[in-house]
Design an enzyme around this catalytic site. Structure first.
Site, PDB file in Angstrom:
ATOM      1  N   HIS A 174      -4.492  -3.320   6.337  1.00  0.00           N
ATOM      2  CA  HIS A 174      -4.302  -3.613   4.917  1.00  0.00           C
ATOM      3  C   HIS A 174      -5.653  -4.029   4.336  1.00  0.00           C
ATOM      4  CE1 HIS A 174      -3.056  -5.097   1.099  1.00  0.00           C
ATOM      5  NE2 HIS A 174      -3.573  -6.269   1.371  1.00  0.00           N
ATOM      6  N   ASP A 219       0.842  -1.208   0.000  1.00  0.00           N
ATOM      7  CA  ASP A 219       0.000   0.000   0.000  1.00  0.00           C
ATOM      8  C   ASP A 219       0.872   1.251   0.000  1.00  0.00           C
ATOM      9  OD1 ASP A 219      -2.301  -1.766   0.427  1.00  0.00           O
ATOM     10  OD2 ASP A 219      -1.347  -2.090   2.368  1.00  0.00           O
TER      11      ASP A 219
HETATM   12  P1  NAI Z   1      -2.076 -18.355  -3.936  1.00  0.00           P
HETATM   13  O1  NAI Z   1      -3.433 -18.926  -3.718  1.00  0.00           O
HETATM   14  O2  NAI Z   1      -1.477 -18.333  -5.288  1.00  0.00           O
HETATM   15  O3  NAI Z   1      -1.037 -19.126  -2.999  1.00  0.00           O
HETATM   16  C1  NAI Z   1      -1.283 -19.392  -1.655  1.00  0.00           C
HETATM   17  C2  NAI Z   1      -0.595 -20.706  -1.323  1.00  0.00           C
HETATM   18  O4  NAI Z   1      -0.684 -20.886   0.081  1.00  0.00           O
HETATM   19  C3  NAI Z   1      -1.237 -21.925  -1.994  1.00  0.00           C
HETATM   20  O5  NAI Z   1      -0.234 -22.651  -2.681  1.00  0.00           O
HETATM   21  C4  NAI Z   1      -1.808 -22.712  -0.804  1.00  0.00           C
HETATM   22  O6  NAI Z   1      -1.720 -24.117  -1.006  1.00  0.00           O
HETATM   23  C5  NAI Z   1      -0.904 -22.253   0.326  1.00  0.00           C
HETATM   24  N1  NAI Z   1      -1.471 -22.392   1.664  1.00  0.00           N
HETATM   25  C6  NAI Z   1      -2.759 -22.215   2.065  1.00  0.00           C
HETATM   26  N2  NAI Z   1      -2.891 -22.489   3.364  1.00  0.00           N
HETATM   27  C7  NAI Z   1      -1.660 -22.819   3.814  1.00  0.00           C
HETATM   28  C8  NAI Z   1      -1.172 -23.218   5.065  1.00  0.00           C
HETATM   29  N3  NAI Z   1      -1.973 -23.334   6.129  1.00  0.00           N
HETATM   30  N4  NAI Z   1       0.152 -23.491   5.185  1.00  0.00           N
HETATM   31  C9  NAI Z   1       0.964 -23.412   4.124  1.00  0.00           C
HETATM   32  N5  NAI Z   1       0.554 -23.051   2.888  1.00  0.00           N
HETATM   33  C10 NAI Z   1      -0.759 -22.756   2.742  1.00  0.00           C
HETATM   34  O7  NAI Z   1      -2.129 -16.899  -3.293  1.00  0.00           O
HETATM   35  P2  NAI Z   1      -1.097 -15.691  -3.467  1.00  0.00           P
HETATM   36  O8  NAI Z   1      -1.501 -14.885  -4.632  1.00  0.00           O
HETATM   37  O9  NAI Z   1       0.291 -16.204  -3.381  1.00  0.00           O
HETATM   38  O10 NAI Z   1      -1.456 -14.833  -2.169  1.00  0.00           O
HETATM   39  C11 NAI Z   1      -1.202 -15.318  -0.877  1.00  0.00           C
HETATM   40  C12 NAI Z   1      -1.865 -14.454   0.176  1.00  0.00           C
HETATM   41  O11 NAI Z   1      -1.327 -13.122   0.166  1.00  0.00           O
HETATM   42  C13 NAI Z   1      -3.372 -14.277  -0.014  1.00  0.00           C
HETATM   43  O12 NAI Z   1      -3.978 -14.401   1.277  1.00  0.00           O
HETATM   44  C14 NAI Z   1      -3.505 -12.863  -0.523  1.00  0.00           C
HETATM   45  O13 NAI Z   1      -4.755 -12.327  -0.200  1.00  0.00           O
HETATM   46  C15 NAI Z   1      -2.396 -12.203   0.237  1.00  0.00           C
HETATM   47  N6  NAI Z   1      -1.935 -10.911  -0.295  1.00  0.00           N
HETATM   48  C16 NAI Z   1      -1.590  -9.929   0.608  1.00  0.00           C
HETATM   49  C17 NAI Z   1      -1.119  -8.701   0.198  1.00  0.00           C
HETATM   50  C18 NAI Z   1      -0.751  -7.656   1.196  1.00  0.00           C
HETATM   51  O14 NAI Z   1      -0.455  -6.538   0.766  1.00  0.00           O
HETATM   52  N7  NAI Z   1      -0.743  -7.888   2.484  1.00  0.00           N
HETATM   53  C19 NAI Z   1      -0.991  -8.409  -1.236  1.00  0.00           C
HETATM   54  C20 NAI Z   1      -1.330  -9.498  -2.113  1.00  0.00           C
HETATM   55  C21 NAI Z   1      -1.793 -10.709  -1.637  1.00  0.00           C
END
Ligand code: NAI
Length: 328
Positions: free
Chosen positions: A189, A161
């Protein structure tokens, strides 16, 4: 040579992981002279573990000189053993028809278990960055589940952000983004966050005076930064990943290696600063030195800012209330 540092990444086979891991292994977080061991966590699901193996094959194929070890895990108790750094990226995304309280509950379960594992097996100095959403509340849950670790070790990511706001301001002024200092993004966030450029400077001049457009700030700038995540999903068909990984790298790099007096935004547990209740994980301006962050204090808060800061605080307090019964 330096002793290697152990870095855990959860959700390692996901989108953000695919950008993040290669840059950690390349020395972008801890420095070009710091060897690293990656301890990668994914859910036990066969497909996820297989995808993780594929990512590890690619990491090998980069022949990064700083990557001296790498392991795959499906249990946080082994993934977090002796770690110095944790990027908690994996989280439960919102599924179709899933309500906010279900989302909070699913993530409360994940971050309670991960907080307990950190408490049990991580280094006492571990630096934890929560990226997985709802990031501030997930960080709060992990912190509350790790009573033997200092609360200050738990942080949430608002750096994306912050970086988004920097670029919007630079474009508006026609000035180089790297010259802007003293920006803050207060709060959660989420779209309620409050990007605040009242103290910001560009090449030493006041950003607020240069822009001099409170209507733009209120009606364009603040909502554009707040809704940027949704705009990227709309355009790309996928949520922001490379920019999120980049922000995670900025956050951890600055925490470990320092900011040389510059302000950055981190979501950190409050000690009552700016009237934010203790332990709420809130976006604050900080400076970092010797591996510690320090909240910038004493900034004047005007009426408009107070209202925005309370609005985003109230959302965080609601999220906290929604998970309270799940924390033992
Ligand atoms: P994604 O869905 O591509 O990858 C998430 C991975 O985490 C998947 O491979 C899944 O199997 C794994 N996962 C789920 N639960 C788990 C657990 N308990 N232990 C270990 N691995 C687990 O999602 P992406 O795009 O990589 O995003 C990840 C997170 O980051 C989402 O929650 C998204 O909303 C968040 N995010 C946060 C931002 C921020 O600024 N704080 C910005 C962009 C995304």
């Amino acid at each position: 040579a330096k002793a290697p540092m152990r870095v855990a990444v959860t959700g390692a086979a996901g989108q953000i992981g695919y950008s993040l891991l290669f840059r950690i292994a390349n020395g972008d977080v801890l420095g070009k002279d710091q060897p690293v061991i990656l301890q990668l966590l994914e859910i036990p699901d066969e497909k996820a573990q297989k995808a993780l193996q594929g990512v590890m094959m690619e990491l090998e194929d980069c022949a990064f000189p700083l990557l001296v070890g790498m392991t795959a895990h499906s249990d946080p108790m082994t993934a977090f053993k002796d770690i110095d750094i944790a990027f908690l990226v994996g989280a439960r995304p919102r599924g179709p028809g899933m309500e906010r309280k279900d989302l909070l509950a699913a993530n409360a379960q994940i971050f309670t278990a991960q907080g307990k594992a950190l408490n049990a097996v991580a280094k006492r100095t571990v630096k934890v960055l929560v990226v997985g959403n709802p990031a501030n509340t997930n960080a709060y849950i992990a912190m509350k589940s790790a009573p033997d670790l200092p609360a200050k070790n738990f942080t949430a990511m608002l750096r994306l952000d912050h970086n988004r706001a920097l670029s919007q301001l630079a474009a508006k002024m026609g000035k180089p983004v790297g010259d802007i200092e003293k920006l803050v993004v207060w709060g959660n966030h989420s779209p309620t966050m409050y990007p605040d450029h009242r103290f910001a400077t560009v090449g030493g001049e006041s950003v607020k005076a240069l822009i001099n457009d409170p209507v733009w700030n209120k009606e364009v700038h603040i909502p554009t930064v707040g809704k940027r995540g949704a705009a990227i999903i709309e355009a790309r068909g996928l949520s922001s990943a490379a920019s999120a990984a980049n922000a995670a790298i900025d956050h951890m790099h600055d925490w470990v290696l320092g900011t040389n007096g510059k302000w950055v935004t981190m979501g950190v547990p409050s000690n009552g600063e700016y009237g934010i209740p203790k332990d709420v994980i809130y976006g604050f301006p900080v400076t970092c030195e010797n591996g510690e962050y320090k909240i910038v204090e004493g900034l004047e808060i005007d009426e408009f800012s107070r209202e925005r800061m309370d609005h985003t605080l109230n959302e965080l307090l609601e999220e906290q209330a929604g998970v309270k019964h799940l924390l033992s």
